[in-house]
Scaffold this motif. Structure first.
Motif, PDB file in Angstrom:
ATOM      1  N   MET A  15      -6.211 -22.680   5.876  1.00 26.91           N
ATOM      2  CA  MET A  15      -5.137 -22.038   6.603  1.00 26.91           C
ATOM      3  C   MET A  15      -3.796 -22.212   5.898  1.00 26.91           C
ATOM      4  O   MET A  15      -2.754 -22.259   6.540  1.00 26.91           O
ATOM      5  N   ALA A  16      -3.801 -22.281   4.596  1.00 22.99           N
ATOM      6  CA  ALA A  16      -2.560 -22.436   3.849  1.00 22.99           C
ATOM      7  C   ALA A  16      -1.674 -21.210   4.077  1.00 22.99           C
ATOM      8  O   ALA A  16      -2.158 -20.108   4.293  1.00 22.99           O
ATOM      9  N   ALA A  17      -0.387 -21.409   4.028  1.00 19.86           N
ATOM     10  CA  ALA A  17       0.561 -20.318   4.263  1.00 19.86           C
ATOM     11  C   ALA A  17       0.420 -19.252   3.182  1.00 19.86           C
ATOM     12  O   ALA A  17       0.229 -19.558   2.006  1.00 19.86           O
ATOM     13  N   ALA A  18       0.499 -18.012   3.609  1.00 23.34           N
ATOM     14  CA  ALA A  18       0.425 -16.890   2.671  1.00 23.34           C
ATOM     15  C   ALA A  18       1.685 -16.868   1.812  1.00 23.34           C
ATOM     16  O   ALA A  18       2.770 -17.241   2.254  1.00 23.34           O
ATOM     17  N   ASP A  19       1.539 -16.413   0.576  1.00 22.82           N
ATOM     18  CA  ASP A  19       2.685 -16.256  -0.300  1.00 22.82           C
ATOM     19  C   ASP A  19       3.558 -15.124   0.244  1.00 22.82           C
ATOM     20  O   ASP A  19       3.033 -14.112   0.705  1.00 22.82           O
ATOM     21  N   PRO A  20       4.879 -15.245   0.193  1.00 20.76           N
ATOM     22  CA  PRO A  20       5.751 -14.199   0.733  1.00 20.76           C
ATOM     23  C   PRO A  20       5.603 -12.850   0.032  1.00 20.76           C
ATOM     24  O   PRO A  20       5.980 -11.820   0.585  1.00 20.76           O
ATOM     25  N   LEU A  21       5.040 -12.827  -1.164  1.00 22.31           N
ATOM     26  CA  LEU A  21       4.847 -11.566  -1.884  1.00 22.31           C
ATOM     27  C   LEU A  21       3.650 -10.775  -1.358  1.00 22.31           C
ATOM     28  O   LEU A  21       3.567  -9.562  -1.547  1.00 22.31           O
ATOM     29  N   GLU A  22       2.738 -11.453  -0.665  1.00 20.36           N
ATOM     30  CA  GLU A  22       1.540 -10.786  -0.161  1.00 20.36           C
ATOM     31  C   GLU A  22       1.903  -9.692   0.839  1.00 20.36           C
ATOM     32  O   GLU A  22       2.836  -9.836   1.617  1.00 20.36           O
ATOM     33  N   GLY A  23       1.146  -8.598   0.778  1.00 17.23           N
ATOM     34  CA  GLY A  23       1.349  -7.499   1.709  1.00 17.23           C
ATOM     35  C   GLY A  23       1.344  -6.169   0.987  1.00 17.23           C
ATOM     36  O   GLY A  23       0.953  -6.067  -0.177  1.00 17.23           O
ATOM     37  N   ASP A  24       1.778  -5.131   1.689  1.00 18.72           N
ATOM     38  CA  ASP A  24       1.793  -3.771   1.147  1.00 18.72           C
ATOM     39  C   ASP A  24       3.207  -3.390   0.742  1.00 18.72           C
ATOM     40  O   ASP A  24       4.163  -3.597   1.499  1.00 18.72           O
ATOM     41  N   TRP A  25       3.318  -2.800  -0.454  1.00 18.95           N
ATOM     42  CA  TRP A  25       4.606  -2.428  -1.029  1.00 18.95           C
ATOM     43  C   TRP A  25       4.574  -0.974  -1.479  1.00 18.95           C
ATOM     44  O   TRP A  25       3.640  -0.551  -2.154  1.00 18.95           O
ATOM     45  N   ARG A  26       5.595  -0.202  -1.115  1.00 18.10           N
ATOM     46  CA  ARG A  26       5.713   1.192  -1.540  1.00 18.10           C
ATOM     47  C   ARG A  26       6.577   1.248  -2.788  1.00 18.10           C
ATOM     48  O   ARG A  26       7.711   0.754  -2.804  1.00 18.10           O
ATOM     49  N   THR A  27       6.037   1.818  -3.855  1.00 17.06           N
ATOM     50  CA  THR A  27       6.757   1.920  -5.121  1.00 17.06           C
ATOM     51  C   THR A  27       7.779   3.056  -5.058  1.00 17.06           C
ATOM     52  O   THR A  27       7.728   3.900  -4.166  1.00 17.06           O
ATOM     53  N   ILE A  28       8.654   3.086  -6.031  1.00 12.01           N
ATOM     54  CA  ILE A  28       9.553   4.231  -6.181  1.00 12.01           C
ATOM     55  C   ILE A  28       8.770   5.322  -6.913  1.00 12.01           C
ATOM     56  O   ILE A  28       7.742   5.047  -7.541  1.00 12.01           O
ATOM     57  N   PRO A  29       9.237   6.577  -6.892  1.00 12.41           N
ATOM     58  CA  PRO A  29       8.551   7.637  -7.635  1.00 12.41           C
ATOM     59  C   PRO A  29       8.515   7.339  -9.137  1.00 12.41           C
ATOM     60  O   PRO A  29       9.488   6.841  -9.709  1.00 12.41           O
ATOM     61  N   ASP A  30       7.379   7.668  -9.759  1.00  9.35           N
ATOM     62  CA  ASP A  30       7.226   7.468 -11.207  1.00  9.35           C
ATOM     63  C   ASP A  30       7.726   8.701 -11.962  1.00  9.35           C
ATOM     64  O   ASP A  30       8.369   9.583 -11.380  1.00  9.35           O
ATOM     65  N   ASP A  31       7.433   8.770 -13.261  1.00  8.57           N
ATOM     66  CA  ASP A  31       7.880   9.889 -14.091  1.00  8.57           C
ATOM     67  C   ASP A  31       7.356  11.231 -13.586  1.00  8.57           C
ATOM     68  O   ASP A  31       7.944  12.270 -13.859  1.00  8.57           O
ATOM     69  N   ASN A  32       6.243  11.209 -12.844  1.00 10.52           N
ATOM     70  CA  ASN A  32       5.651  12.442 -12.318  1.00 10.52           C
ATOM     71  C   ASN A  32       6.109  12.745 -10.890  1.00 10.52           C
ATOM     72  O   ASN A  32       5.645  13.707 -10.287  1.00 10.52           O
ATOM     73  N   GLY A  33       6.961  11.909 -10.336  1.00 11.47           N
ATOM     74  CA  GLY A  33       7.442  12.093  -8.975  1.00 11.47           C
ATOM     75  C   GLY A  33       6.528  11.496  -7.917  1.00 11.47           C
ATOM     76  O   GLY A  33       6.785  11.632  -6.724  1.00 11.47           O
ATOM     77  N   ASN A  34       5.452  10.831  -8.340  1.00  7.54           N
ATOM     78  CA  ASN A  34       4.495  10.241  -7.403  1.00  7.54           C
ATOM     79  C   ASN A  34       4.836   8.777  -7.150  1.00  7.54           C
ATOM     80  O   ASN A  34       5.387   8.091  -8.006  1.00  7.54           O
ATOM     81  N   SER A  35       4.475   8.314  -5.957  1.00  2.72           N
ATOM     82  CA  SER A  35       4.662   6.900  -5.624  1.00  2.72           C
ATOM     83  C   SER A  35       3.335   6.346  -5.114  1.00  2.72           C
ATOM     84  O   SER A  35       2.382   7.096  -4.907  1.00  2.72           O
TER      85      SER A  35
END
Length: 129
Positions: A17-37
Motif C-alpha cells: 500500500m505504498a503511496a502512489a508517485d504524484p506523476l502517476e495518472g492520465d496526462w493530455r499532451t499538447i498537439p504535435d506537429d500533425n495537430g494531434n494530441s
C-alpha cells in the motif's frame, strides 16, 4: 511473541500500500506537429515510471485511431526530487526518442527532451484525472 507476530503481519499487509508517485495518472499532451494530441497513462514499470498512449485525438479533439496506441511514450523515468523527473520520451510525430526532463507542478507537467544535442520542448501537459 503475539505482538511481534502482529507487527510482522501488519508490515506484510501494508507493504503493497505504498503511496502512489504524484506523476502517476492520465496526462493530455499538447498537439504535435500533425495537430494531434494524446492521452498518456503514467504508471510504475519495474523501479521506474512509464507512460503509455491510451487514446489519440485530432486537432478538433475527436478521438482517432493511431498506430501508436499502446506504445510506451515515457520510459525509464525516475524522480529526481522537487517534482523533477528524468528518463526517456518517444515522439511519435518525429519517430525519435529523447532523454526527457519532466517537471511536475500541480496538475501541469512541463515536458522537454534532447537527443544528440537537438532539444525539443514538449510543452505543458494537463492532468486528466
Amino acid at each position: 511473541m503475539k505482538c511481534l507476530i502482529l507487527k510482522v503481519f501488519a508490515m506484510i499487509c501494508f507493504a503493497g500500500m505504498a503511496a502512489a508517485d504524484p506523476l502517476e495518472g492520465d496526462w493530455r499532451t499538447i498537439p504535435d506537429d500533425n495537430g494531434n494530441s494524446g492521452l498518456i497513462r503514467i504508471a510504475p514499470c519495474g523501479a521506474a515510471l512509464c507512460g503509455t498512449l491510451v487514446a489519440a485525438f485530432d486537432g478538433s479533439g475527436t478521438q482517432i485511431d493511431s498506430d501508436d496506441l499502446g506504445r510506451q511514450i515515457i520510459t525509464e523515468t525516475v524522480a529526481q526530487g522537487g517534482g523533477s523527473y528524468r528518463g526517456k520520451i518517444y515522439s511519435p510525430d518525429r519517430g525519435r526518442t529523447y532523454n526527457s526532463r519532466l517537471q511536475l507542478q500541480g496538475n501541469q507537467l512541463a515536458v522537454s527532451g534532447c537527443a544528440f544535442g537537438i532539444c525539443r520542448n514538449g510543452g505543458t501537459w494537463q492532468r486528466q484525472n
